[in-house]
Structures are given as structure tokens and as C-alpha cells.
Design an enzyme around this catalytic site. Structure first.
Site, short mmCIF file in Angstrom:
data_model
loop_
_atom_site.label_atom_id
_atom_site.label_comp_id
_atom_site.label_asym_id
_atom_site.label_seq_id
_atom_site.Cartn_x
_atom_site.Cartn_y
_atom_site.Cartn_z
N MET A 137 -14.21 33.74 26.41
CA MET A 137 -13.08 32.98 25.88
C MET A 137 -13.32 31.47 25.86
O MET A 137 -12.39 30.69 25.85
CB MET A 137 -11.81 33.32 26.68
CG MET A 137 -11.48 34.80 26.71
SD MET A 137 -11.50 35.61 25.09
CE MET A 137 -9.91 35.11 24.47
N LEU A 159 -18.32 27.86 22.15
CA LEU A 159 -19.64 27.25 22.34
C LEU A 159 -19.84 26.13 21.32
O LEU A 159 -19.46 26.27 20.16
CB LEU A 159 -20.73 28.32 22.17
CG LEU A 159 -20.72 29.43 23.23
CD1 LEU A 159 -21.64 30.57 22.83
CD2 LEU A 159 -21.10 28.88 24.61
N GLY A 172 -14.39 42.94 30.95
CA GLY A 172 -15.76 43.42 30.74
C GLY A 172 -15.88 44.84 30.22
O GLY A 172 -16.92 45.47 30.37
N SER A 173 -14.83 45.35 29.54
CA SER A 173 -14.97 46.73 29.04
C SER A 173 -16.00 46.78 27.91
O SER A 173 -16.73 47.77 27.78
CB SER A 173 -13.61 47.29 28.60
OG SER A 173 -13.16 46.65 27.45
N ASN A 174 -16.11 45.72 27.13
CA ASN A 174 -17.17 45.70 26.10
C ASN A 174 -18.55 45.57 26.74
O ASN A 174 -19.51 46.19 26.28
CB ASN A 174 -16.94 44.55 25.11
CG ASN A 174 -15.97 44.94 24.01
OD1 ASN A 174 -16.29 45.78 23.17
ND2 ASN A 174 -14.79 44.36 24.03
N SER A 227 -13.92 43.08 14.61
CA SER A 227 -15.06 42.63 13.81
C SER A 227 -16.16 42.12 14.72
O SER A 227 -15.88 41.46 15.73
CB SER A 227 -14.68 41.46 12.89
OG SER A 227 -13.49 41.72 12.18
N HIS A 240 -14.58 40.21 17.89
CA HIS A 240 -13.27 39.59 17.77
C HIS A 240 -12.23 40.67 17.43
O HIS A 240 -12.46 41.49 16.54
CB HIS A 240 -13.31 38.52 16.68
CG HIS A 240 -12.02 37.76 16.57
ND1 HIS A 240 -11.64 36.82 17.52
CD2 HIS A 240 -11.02 37.82 15.66
CE1 HIS A 240 -10.45 36.34 17.18
NE2 HIS A 240 -10.06 36.93 16.07
N ASP A 289 -14.94 31.82 14.90
CA ASP A 289 -14.70 33.14 14.31
C ASP A 289 -14.95 33.19 12.80
O ASP A 289 -14.25 33.90 12.06
CB ASP A 289 -13.25 33.62 14.61
CG ASP A 289 -12.99 33.72 16.10
OD1 ASP A 289 -13.94 34.00 16.85
OD2 ASP A 289 -11.84 33.51 16.53
N GLU A 332 -13.63 48.86 19.49
CA GLU A 332 -14.59 47.79 19.82
C GLU A 332 -15.80 48.40 20.53
O GLU A 332 -16.95 48.08 20.22
CB GLU A 332 -13.95 46.73 20.72
CG GLU A 332 -12.89 45.90 20.03
CD GLU A 332 -12.38 44.75 20.90
OE1 GLU A 332 -13.12 44.24 21.74
OE2 GLU A 332 -11.21 44.38 20.73
N ASN A 338 -20.63 37.89 18.26
CA ASN A 338 -19.34 37.92 18.96
C ASN A 338 -18.52 39.10 18.47
O ASN A 338 -18.63 39.51 17.31
CB ASN A 338 -18.56 36.63 18.66
CG ASN A 338 -17.21 36.58 19.36
OD1 ASN A 338 -17.09 36.99 20.53
ND2 ASN A 338 -16.19 36.09 18.68
C1 GAR Z 1 -11.67 42.12 23.57
O1 GAR Z 1 -10.58 42.64 22.88
C2 GAR Z 1 -12.43 41.13 22.70
O2 GAR Z 1 -12.47 41.51 21.35
C3 GAR Z 1 -11.61 39.89 22.90
O3 GAR Z 1 -11.28 39.90 24.27
C4 GAR Z 1 -11.20 41.24 24.73
C5 GAR Z 1 -12.11 41.35 25.95
O4 GAR Z 1 -12.02 42.61 26.55
N1 GAR Z 1 -12.34 38.73 22.52
C6 GAR Z 1 -11.78 37.64 22.03
O5 GAR Z 1 -10.58 37.53 21.87
C7 GAR Z 1 -12.74 36.53 21.68
N2 GAR Z 1 -12.08 35.51 20.96
P1 GAR Z 1 -13.14 43.09 27.60
O6 GAR Z 1 -13.32 41.94 28.61
O7 GAR Z 1 -12.53 44.30 28.23
O8 GAR Z 1 -14.39 43.37 26.84
#
Ligand code: GAR
Length: 190
Positions: free
Chosen positions: A91, A94, A18-20, A137, A110, A146, A175, A108
């Protein structure tokens, strides 16, 4: 009356750290942001990101993959008048039916320079192929994995000393920077 006039009611879907999500919550609290995060849905009941969301007083819902994830989510999205979904480390793929039923935009993030490296293990593949750049992206979600229109992307250099771990860290940093920018860009051009 709208509590936050002009701000789009936004749901964030997560599966892990969940850092994003954290960066999106920070952004949403800014006066100039165009979104208000009204709920967080996780398909992983133990997702670490849920803790931060609930500390931020955002409604959280755990819906595991075996329990009709899409239908339950659609009901919640409707209940909360959701205008936008942001997938942030979500992950699960949908279905076309979900995308159609929701009928509003889904974005999303990626961890690659799309259209390169759709799917998983993006950093491993970039290093193995001796790419000079990696990146992230933000794109619109469509039925094809994607593959929706890219809204924003940013590169980082892959150094000879980089491994998957260091590259992942570098990419995550950008990101966090570009997801809020992409949302702003997307919503301003609607
Ligand atoms: C991130 O790097 C995101 O881009 C990737 O998972 C990580 C989640 O990190 N997403 C995918 O690979 C989607 N196909 P986070 O939970 O710390 O945000």
C-alpha cells in the site's frame, strides 16, 4: 550455478494480510512455476503475511516507511539478484526513481477492473455506482498510479445482496487465481 534454473528470482512486497503472497508462494513451489520467491519485504512491521513467509523459509525484511524504504529495498534487491518484483497488497506508492533504479519489471495486483477505480476503496465505489461487475487486474507498475499495461484481469458479478465485505472476499478469491497466471503469461512473453 543457478539453484533453480530458468526461474526468476522474485521479491514480493506486502503491507498486510498476505493472502496473495500465500498464493504466490504456493504457485512458486510448483514445478512449472517460472518464479522463485527469494525475499519478502514489508513496509508494515506487523504485516500478518510475514509469518507465513518465514514459515515457508523465505527471507523477510521489515522496512518501515520512515526509514528510507526505497534505498534499503534497492540494496536488498541487488544483493539477492532480483529479476522481478510482485506487489501483493503493498500500500505504498513507489517513486519513479525507484522504478528506474530497479530497472527490471514490477507487477501489481489491483482490486478493480482497471482502468476503473484506480487508488483506494475500489469495492465501495463499484457498489455505490451500481456496477454489474467488479474484478481484479494485474498490471505493470509505472510511475503513474495503477496505470501500467494490464496483463490479465477477471470479472465477478456484483449481486444485489453484496456488500463491501462479501465483494472483497469474492474478488480476493479470483486474485489468488489470476496472479500466478498473469506472472506466467508475462514471463513467457518477455
Ligand atoms: C488485495 O485485494 C489487493 O488487490 C489489494 O490489497 C489486498 C491485499 O490483500 N491491493 C491494493 O489495493 C493495492 N492498491 P492480501 O494482503 O490478503 O493479499
Amino acid at each position: 550455478m543457478e539453484k533453480y534454473p530458468g526461474k526468476k528470482n522474485t521479491a514480493v512486497f506486502i503491507s498486510g494480510k498476505g493472502s496473495n503472497l500465500k498464493s504466490l508462494i504456493k504457485y512458486s513451489k510448483k514445478k512449472k512455476s517460472l518464479i522463485k520467491i527469494i525475499l519478502v519485504i514489508s513496509n508494515n512491521p506487523d504485516a500478518e503475511g510475514l509469518k507465513y513467509a518465514s514459515r515457508s523459509k523465505i527471507k523477510i525484511y521489515r522496512i518501515n516507511n520512515k526509514s528510507n524504504f526505497e534505498n534499503k529495498s534497492l540494496k536488498l534487491l541487488k544483493k539477492y539478484n532480483t529479476d522481478l518484483i510482485c506487489l501483493a497488497g503493498f500500500m505504498k506508492i513507489l517513486s519513479g526513481n525507484f522504478i528506474k533504479q530497479f530497472s527490471k519489471p514490477i507487477l501489481n495486483i489491483h482490486p478493480s477492473l482497471l482502468p476503473k477505480y484506480k487508488g483506494l476503496n475500489t469495492h465501495e465505489r463499484a457498489i455505490k455506482n451500481k456496477d454489474r461487475f467488479a474484478g481484479a487486474s494485474i498490471h505493470k507498475v509505472t510511475e503513474k498510479l495503477d496505470s501500467g499495461k494490464v496483463i490479465l484481469q477477471k470479472k465477478v458479478k456484483i449481486l444485489k445482496t453484496d456488500d463491501v465485505r462479501s465483494l472483497k472476499k469474492k474478488v480476493l478469491k479470483i486474485e489468488h487465481e489470476i496472479y500466478p497466471k498473469a506472472i506466467n503469461k508475462f514471463l513467457t512473453n518477455l
